[in-house]
Write a protein that holds these residues in place. Structure first.
Motif, PDB file in Angstrom:
ATOM      1  N   THR A  96       0.765  -1.253   0.084  1.00  0.00           N
ATOM      2  CA  THR A  96      -0.028  -0.092   0.058  1.00  0.00           C
ATOM      3  C   THR A  96       0.876   1.257  -0.038  1.00  0.00           C
ATOM      4  N   ASP A  97       0.724   1.893  -0.999  1.00  0.00           N
ATOM      5  CA  ASP A  97       1.584   3.238  -1.217  1.00  0.00           C
ATOM      6  C   ASP A  97       0.630   4.316  -0.662  1.00  0.00           C
ATOM      7  N   THR A  98       0.745   4.667   0.666  1.00  0.00           N
ATOM      8  CA  THR A  98      -0.336   5.884   1.313  1.00  0.00           C
ATOM      9  C   THR A  98      -0.324   6.910   0.444  1.00  0.00           C
ATOM     10  N   SER A  99       0.424   7.089  -0.575  1.00  0.00           N
ATOM     11  CA  SER A  99       0.556   8.354  -0.863  1.00  0.00           C
ATOM     12  C   SER A  99      -0.681   8.761  -2.004  1.00  0.00           C
ATOM     13  N   PHE A 100      -1.445   7.767  -2.241  1.00  0.00           N
ATOM     14  CA  PHE A 100      -2.676   8.005  -2.830  1.00  0.00           C
ATOM     15  C   PHE A 100      -3.662   9.190  -2.298  1.00  0.00           C
ATOM     16  N   ASP A 101      -3.895  10.096  -2.850  1.00  0.00           N
ATOM     17  CA  ASP A 101      -4.519  11.235  -2.427  1.00  0.00           C
ATOM     18  C   ASP A 101      -6.046  11.202  -2.561  1.00  0.00           C
ATOM     19  N   TYR A 102      -6.745  10.950  -1.608  1.00  0.00           N
ATOM     20  CA  TYR A 102      -8.147  10.690  -1.634  1.00  0.00           C
ATOM     21  C   TYR A 102      -8.845  11.951  -2.059  1.00  0.00           C
ATOM     22  N   ASN A 103      -8.506  13.158  -1.366  1.00  0.00           N
ATOM     23  CA  ASN A 103      -8.959  14.533  -1.429  1.00  0.00           C
ATOM     24  C   ASN A 103      -8.685  14.951  -3.002  1.00  0.00           C
ATOM     25  N   LYS A 106     -11.290  13.057  -5.145  1.00  0.00           N
ATOM     26  CA  LYS A 106     -12.563  13.605  -5.039  1.00  0.00           C
ATOM     27  C   LYS A 106     -12.520  15.155  -5.952  1.00  0.00           C
ATOM     28  N   LYS A 107     -11.469  15.796  -6.025  1.00  0.00           N
ATOM     29  CA  LYS A 107     -11.634  16.913  -6.683  1.00  0.00           C
ATOM     30  C   LYS A 107     -11.536  16.710  -8.051  1.00  0.00           C
ATOM     31  N   CYS A 108     -11.051  15.497  -8.448  1.00  0.00           N
ATOM     32  CA  CYS A 108     -11.104  15.214  -9.855  1.00  0.00           C
ATOM     33  C   CYS A 108     -12.349  14.715 -10.446  1.00  0.00           C
ATOM     34  N   LEU A 109     -13.439  14.495  -9.505  1.00  0.00           N
ATOM     35  CA  LEU A 109     -14.725  13.949 -10.097  1.00  0.00           C
ATOM     36  C   LEU A 109     -15.574  15.027 -10.663  1.00  0.00           C
ATOM     37  N   LEU A 110     -16.390  14.877 -11.876  1.00  0.00           N
ATOM     38  CA  LEU A 110     -17.121  15.948 -12.240  1.00  0.00           C
ATOM     39  C   LEU A 110     -18.125  16.534 -11.339  1.00  0.00           C
ATOM     40  N   LYS A 111     -18.578  15.543 -10.505  1.00  0.00           N
ATOM     41  CA  LYS A 111     -19.937  15.746  -9.505  1.00  0.00           C
ATOM     42  C   LYS A 111     -19.855  15.170  -8.392  1.00  0.00           C
ATOM     43  N   LYS A 574      -6.414  10.605 -15.364  1.00  0.00           N
ATOM     44  CA  LYS A 574      -4.964  10.834 -15.059  1.00  0.00           C
ATOM     45  C   LYS A 574      -4.470  12.209 -14.945  1.00  0.00           C
ATOM     46  N   SER A 575      -4.721  13.127 -16.093  1.00  0.00           N
ATOM     47  CA  SER A 575      -4.106  14.434 -16.157  1.00  0.00           C
ATOM     48  C   SER A 575      -4.421  15.308 -14.783  1.00  0.00           C
ATOM     49  N   CYS A 576      -5.738  15.092 -14.477  1.00  0.00           N
ATOM     50  CA  CYS A 576      -6.203  15.804 -13.382  1.00  0.00           C
ATOM     51  C   CYS A 576      -5.687  14.976 -11.834  1.00  0.00           C
ATOM     52  N   LEU A 577      -5.487  13.919 -11.864  1.00  0.00           N
ATOM     53  CA  LEU A 577      -4.940  13.155 -10.925  1.00  0.00           C
ATOM     54  C   LEU A 577      -3.312  13.731 -10.529  1.00  0.00           C
ATOM     55  N   GLN A 578      -2.579  13.466 -11.608  1.00  0.00           N
ATOM     56  CA  GLN A 578      -1.299  13.977 -11.575  1.00  0.00           C
ATOM     57  C   GLN A 578      -0.934  15.401 -11.703  1.00  0.00           C
ATOM     58  N   GLY A 579      -2.078  16.171 -12.197  1.00  0.00           N
ATOM     59  CA  GLY A 579      -1.602  17.591 -11.932  1.00  0.00           C
ATOM     60  C   GLY A 579      -2.137  18.213 -10.836  1.00  0.00           C
ATOM     61  N   GLU A 580      -2.490  19.558 -10.901  1.00  0.00           N
ATOM     62  CA  GLU A 580      -2.945  20.447  -9.844  1.00  0.00           C
ATOM     63  C   GLU A 580      -4.549  20.465  -9.720  1.00  0.00           C
ATOM     64  N   GLY A 581      -4.978  20.447 -10.999  1.00  0.00           N
ATOM     65  CA  GLY A 581      -6.352  20.573 -11.039  1.00  0.00           C
ATOM     66  C   GLY A 581      -7.232  19.861 -10.346  1.00  0.00           C
ATOM     67  N   GLY A 582      -8.546  20.305 -10.259  1.00  0.00           N
ATOM     68  CA  GLY A 582      -9.778  19.646 -10.058  1.00  0.00           C
ATOM     69  C   GLY A 582     -10.838  19.970 -10.824  1.00  0.00           C
TER      70      GLY A 582
END
Ligand code: DMJ
Length: 590
Positions: A96-103, A106-111, A574-582
């Protein structure tokens, strides 16, 4: 070797020449390596081995030869199985790589996943129907809890639990399968009981032969969904431990996994001989991609991409994928093609892989539309009475039969309609509607208004079962699943009406005093129960009914793809998860 000081030669304080010291060190390091290597061959019970090959060892897993894989899987799976209990409280699962950023996820979901108000429909009748489905879930759950807690399924007539042999000693299939259904329905006390059981009692150290497919779709899928919906780290830790235990199944000459895996033994990933089944090895992709996402370990994706590579390469009769393949030779074993049992979810996972990749997985897209073309050319038929159905194909000869399982295909075709060739969009919508209509007919032509396991279109039959052995209904979801997708994508009210007919039939014929049961003959006026409340009834049938009577913003299809056991998995941006955006729509709140 004896070392002594030689006259006239400069020596160190120990009395050795530099070259002698070098040889000595070389010898010493060789000896240490040999001793360490020998540890692997000692039985597990030897203390020395437990000390040196401790559970905290975390090697990076890389793909290599078959043997390399076995060694890697061996050490990692072993460490998971012994660690699992410890890690569940120490917040560190193996792999388990605990670095997965759950928050960030969530921001990368559209809704918001649960919509504005948990998908509450505005019209009173639909709301009432949805409440009824929720009550059915609570009834099914309460009885499971009272009479079968911790077992895999409830036997509602005899009021006890069933364990079976599909899950290799794993328990609580109904609990893991229900987590997300309870959560989306807002049955929070029940969800919390389920969560607590998973945390304290889901024992992943079981030892037995399990179906790789069933463990994957129910346990891996159920835990993944529970994690993504709730953000509870415990679910992630559990699923990573379980995921590792599945890896040895891929240790075959072709990388096509065996259908049966021994969960307790690292030395043999597989336990059975024979062919692998298309719907089994072809229904791993969605879950394995998410295992890689969460662990930041590409091995899971590599395993399933390897399957795809072989399937892409191998010759396909008329463009069709037969149901059996040898994991040893990589050749088809017989030419039986079916969109129902043995083949079904392979096709489903092609289009869903494309959708879950945020429409970037072009290979999956291409494979799906070519397969659909071959299916249309070879299997799709029209009955004399005008019903469209998907026949089965046996070496070029059609068997005019459609299984209940094949009724998922209405939903599959409609979710892929938009991304096909523009000129085919309407055609796919029509095809999906026609198949769903045929499946509804298989229900409405029975005495119970529930559909048989298989129905035929020959010998004068039109969407009815002709054989006694095909007349049963085991609480399966596929027809209702297609109603749900057809409703979401067309908003034709008839699909909600058809779903309500199914609710009434389930209540009338399958509800017994202590739960829901399958029935043996859908054409009998007086039903005989099979005494089994399948876990997929809670996971799929009731979830799809609940979604059918909810607004579209409960698990919006732009963000979520359902695995074949109806566990929602998020689209990977991918691009959202790896970048800054949400991309979260800020105008809606959760
Ligand atoms: C479920 O376990 C899954 O839907 C699977 O794909 C097929 N069989 C059952 C439900 O009928």
């Amino acid at each position: 070797m004896v070392f002594r000081k030689l006259p006239g030669v400069s020596a160190s304080g120990m009395g050795l020449r530099l070259s002698q010291k070098f040889v000595f060190l070389l010898f010493l390091s060789g000896l240490v390596t040999l001793c360490f290597g020998a540890l692997f061959f000692l039985p597990d019970s030897v203390r020395l081995k437990r000390i040196f090959l401790s559970k905290t060892e975390s090697q990076p897993v890389t793909v290599g030869s078959e043997n390399d894989d076995m060694m890697l899987s061996r050490s990692k799976t072993e460490s998971a199985s012994k660690d699992e209990k410890v890690t569940s409280s120490s917040n560190q699962g193996a792999n388990t790589d605990t670095s997965f950023d759950y928050n960030k996820f969530k921001k990368c979901l559209l809704k918001p996943p649960l919509g504005i108000e948990h998908g509450k429909p505005s019209d009173p009748q639909t709301l009432q129907r949805r409440e009824k489905v929720k009550e059915m879930m609570k009834f099914a759950w309460d009885n499971y809890k009272s009479f079968a807690w911790g077992k895999n399924e409830l036997r509602p007539l005899t009021r006890n639990g069933h364990i079976g042999n599909m899950f290799g000693g794993l328990r609580g299939a109904s609990i893991v399968d229900s987590l997300d259904t309870l959560y989306i329905m807002g049955l929070m006390d029940e969800y919390n009981d389920a969560k607590e059981w998973v945390e304290t009692s889901l024992d992943l150290n079981s030892n037995g032969e399990a179906s790789l497919f069933e463990v994957n779709i129910r346990y891996v899928g159920g835990l993944l969904s529970a994690y993504y919906l709730t953000g509870e780290e415990m679910f992630k830790r559990k699923v990573m431990v379980l995921g590792e235990k599945l890896l040895p199944a891929f240790n075959t000459p072709t990388g096509i996994p065996r259908g049966v895996i021994n969960l307790g033994s690292w030395s043999w990933g597989w336990a059975s001989a024979g062919s692998s089944i298309l719907a089994e090895f072809g229904t791993l992709h969605l879950e394995f991609v998410h295992l890689s996402e969460l662990s930041n370990n590409g091995i899971y994706t590599e395993k399933v991409m390897n399957i795809r590579k072989l399937l892409n390469k191998i010759e396909k009769p008329h463009g069709l994928y037969p149901n059996f393949l040898s994991p040893v030779s990589g050749n088809w074993v017989q030419h039986h093609v079916s969109i129902g049992g043995l083949g079904d979810s392979f096709y489903e996972y092609l289009i869903k892989s494309y959708l879950m990749s945020d429409k970037t997985d072009e290979e999956a897209k291409k494979m799906y539309y070519s397969a659909l073309e071959a299916i249309e050319a070879n299997l799709v038929q029209k009955s004399p009475g005008g019903l469209t159905y998907m026949a089965e194909w046996r070496g070029g000869i059609l068997d005019h039969k459609m299984g209940h399982l094949a009724c998922f295909s209405g939903g599959m075709v409609v979710i892929g309609a938009d991304d096909g060739a523009p000129e085919k969009r309407q055609h796919y919508l029509d095809l999906a509607a026609e198949i769903t209509h045929t499946c509804h007919e298989s229900y409405s032509r029975s005495a119970t208004k529930l559909g048989p396991e298989a129905f035929r279109f020959d010998g004068g039959a039109e969407a009815t079962a002709t054989r006694l052995s095909d007349r049963y209904y085991i609480l399966r979801p596929e027809v209702i699943e297609s109603y749900m997708y057809m409703w979401r994508l067309t908003h034709d009210p008839k699909y909600r009406e058809w779903g309500w007919e199914a609710v009434e039939a389930l209540e009338k014929h399958c509800r017994v005093e202590a739960g829901f049961s399958g029935i043996r003959d859908v054409y009998a006026q007086t039903v005989s129960h099979d005494n089994m409340q399948q876990s997929f009834f809670l996971s799929e049938t009731l979830k799809y009914l609940y979604l059918l009577f909810s607004d579209d913003d409960l698990l919006p299809l732009e963000d979520w793809v359902f695995n074949t056991e109806a566990h929602p998995l998020p689209v990977v941006r991918k691009s959202c998860l790896q970048g800054e955006g949400g991309t979260h729509d800020k105008t809606t709140s959760e």
